[in-house]
Scaffold this active site. Sequence first.
Site, mmCIF file in Angstrom:
data_model
loop_
_atom_site.group_PDB
_atom_site.id
_atom_site.type_symbol
_atom_site.label_atom_id
_atom_site.label_comp_id
_atom_site.label_asym_id
_atom_site.label_seq_id
_atom_site.Cartn_x
_atom_site.Cartn_y
_atom_site.Cartn_z
ATOM 1 N N TRP A 116 1.866 10.471 -39.885
ATOM 2 C CA TRP A 116 1.426 12.021 -40.161
ATOM 3 C C TRP A 116 3.000 12.798 -40.075
ATOM 4 O O TRP A 116 3.072 13.687 -40.745
ATOM 5 C CB TRP A 116 0.639 12.462 -39.010
ATOM 6 C CG TRP A 116 0.393 13.949 -39.497
ATOM 7 C CD1 TRP A 116 -0.447 14.513 -40.409
ATOM 8 C CD2 TRP A 116 1.101 14.853 -38.691
ATOM 9 N NE1 TRP A 116 -0.355 15.849 -40.360
ATOM 10 C CE2 TRP A 116 0.501 16.289 -39.348
ATOM 11 C CE3 TRP A 116 1.675 15.017 -37.698
ATOM 12 C CZ2 TRP A 116 0.883 17.414 -38.853
ATOM 13 C CZ3 TRP A 116 2.406 16.009 -37.191
ATOM 14 C CH2 TRP A 116 1.957 17.215 -37.686
ATOM 15 N N ASN A 117 3.877 12.428 -39.136
ATOM 16 C CA ASN A 117 4.811 13.227 -38.962
ATOM 17 C C ASN A 117 5.777 12.737 -39.837
ATOM 18 O O ASN A 117 6.709 11.454 -39.526
ATOM 19 C CB ASN A 117 5.429 13.202 -37.607
ATOM 20 C CG ASN A 117 6.400 14.117 -36.987
ATOM 21 O OD1 ASN A 117 7.344 14.406 -37.908
ATOM 22 N ND2 ASN A 117 6.352 14.571 -35.888
ATOM 23 N N ASP A 118 6.397 13.475 -41.042
ATOM 24 C CA ASP A 118 7.176 13.093 -41.934
ATOM 25 C C ASP A 118 8.625 12.786 -41.405
ATOM 26 O O ASP A 118 9.296 12.097 -41.808
ATOM 27 C CB ASP A 118 7.111 13.829 -42.917
ATOM 28 C CG ASP A 118 5.823 13.756 -44.192
ATOM 29 O OD1 ASP A 118 5.600 12.851 -43.943
ATOM 30 O OD2 ASP A 118 5.576 14.612 -44.621
ATOM 31 N N THR A 119 8.899 13.460 -40.296
ATOM 32 C CA THR A 119 10.184 13.696 -39.731
ATOM 33 C C THR A 119 10.476 12.494 -38.851
ATOM 34 O O THR A 119 11.883 12.506 -38.316
ATOM 35 C CB THR A 119 10.567 15.143 -39.448
ATOM 36 O OG1 THR A 119 9.860 15.028 -38.031
ATOM 37 C CG2 THR A 119 10.166 16.101 -40.215
ATOM 38 N N ARG A 174 -2.327 11.498 -48.571
ATOM 39 C CA ARG A 174 -2.825 12.061 -47.201
ATOM 40 C C ARG A 174 -3.181 13.420 -47.178
ATOM 41 O O ARG A 174 -4.241 13.753 -46.669
ATOM 42 C CB ARG A 174 -1.549 12.105 -46.078
ATOM 43 C CG ARG A 174 -1.526 12.623 -44.709
ATOM 44 C CD ARG A 174 -0.230 12.925 -44.361
ATOM 45 N NE ARG A 174 0.497 11.781 -43.991
ATOM 46 C CZ ARG A 174 1.880 11.978 -43.813
ATOM 47 N NH1 ARG A 174 2.675 13.150 -44.251
ATOM 48 N NH2 ARG A 174 2.401 10.858 -43.681
#
Length: 503
Positions: free
Chosen positions: A186-189, A70
């Site tokens: 996209w937000n890994d958390t 990404r």
Amino acid sequence: YKDSSFVNKKLREVKTYWDRYLGHVNASTPDESFNAMINVWNQYQTAVTFDMARNAGYYHGGLLFGTGLRDQFQDILGMVIPEGGRVRHRILNALQYQFQDGSTLHNFFKLTGHGERTHHSDTPLWIPFGMIEYLNETGDFSILDEKIRFYDGDEATAYDHMVRALDFAISDTTERKLPKIRKGDWNDTLDHIGPKGKGETIWGAMFLCYVLDKTFELLNHRSDVDVEERWSNAYREIANTINSVAWDGQWYVRAFRDNGNVVGSDSKEQGKLFLNTQSWSVISGIAPDDRANSAISQCYENLENKTGMQICWPAYRKVEDDMGLISRCVPGKKENGAVFNHASAWFVLASIMNGKAEDAYRIYSKMIPFNSSRKVGLDRYDTEPYVYSEYVTSHEHETEGQASHSWLTGSSVWMYRIGLDWILGLRTSLKGITVDPHIPSHWNDVKVTRKFRGKILNVTITNPGGANQGVQQLLVNGQKINGSWINPGDYEGEIIDVKAILG
Ligand code: IFM
């Protein structure tokens, strides 16, 4: 290097390299901070990220932990202007980490050629994203015919890799056709919303729509009618579903957990409002006007900070096991409510697209590291004041204004391209380049030089009526043109003179 003439020769080479590299874009506006970032520091950070920061740096050892696919595909956004050839090579190299079913490894290890299949839902989609950006800049369609092996054997053209990536994303959806979030987006958390394969990502659905939309010009160019029809239907179906299930009343929700429980709603105590689904509702084109206006206004009202936009609010202060890492991060830092520059940049873009160029520029300007660091003082800011950091602590933490993870962030390329493509307004597509600025009303007499497909565009923007946008007249080499697209191939000579008058 004991011989001074050799040293001088090397120094000359270094200077020549950077003069050439930085010579692709030059802007002169009334805002010196903007000029310094666009002309030098932003471009420099782009190069450092492309070649170094993802491999080794203060925060991350890519050679050790892997390089994200990404991230690779976003990093090309800046580099594709001066170094199209290197970007071509990098895209083709990255395609070898894709599987025959269209899915991808999430990251890979450069030294071994192996990687991890984490099932982050967005990763395959960055392939078409990067490919289209490359084509828009270079017009080099030959890349699409290159044959690349899949990670699990067999080979196909780069075009086929791209088609498989999107078909996979369209198929990896729930019954109501929303992307499964799986290990995150996209937000890994957001890594524990959908471990059972039922949780859905609304940002992912919007991003899927955006990428589908981005491919239509190419499909049309190739007369690939079947794929175009399949993907147009997918776009419509997903957009309708988002609008029927993800509108919370004032903004779009962020996700649905495995058990259907919503994320990012006014009904929640923490994490009520997430920035990305508001921005991407506009960027993807799925939001009707009234919803787009409300979503963007709510962000200004609740998420604007001294140094940019907060990624979500209120930050998580109690751990939620079915959210993941986000609720374990320090409130006001990282993805848990910091001014997360990458997401803040996307908001600037959305806000411009929503017709709020003046407000958008306020946020853009706050985010410029010179300005952010000035606001809170260098001792507090902590990182290099000419480099974008991944995040700046928001007002939700006592160290508000402290930046972290400098160099290692996709926000740098996005800030560069939003500045160049949307504020200065020189946007590329397969058919050429357009001049469509979105500037603060007090800017008059802006000059930009931009190299594009072997030509040099010398652009002058005048703004006699103090407008934010709307080109009234476009003159190319002294001739008024119809429409707003310039195909550089239509003009003789290396230099193309462009005058745009706003009104
Ligand atoms: O999108 C990611 C990126 O790949 C790595 N840094 C954090 C971002 C947001 O979670």
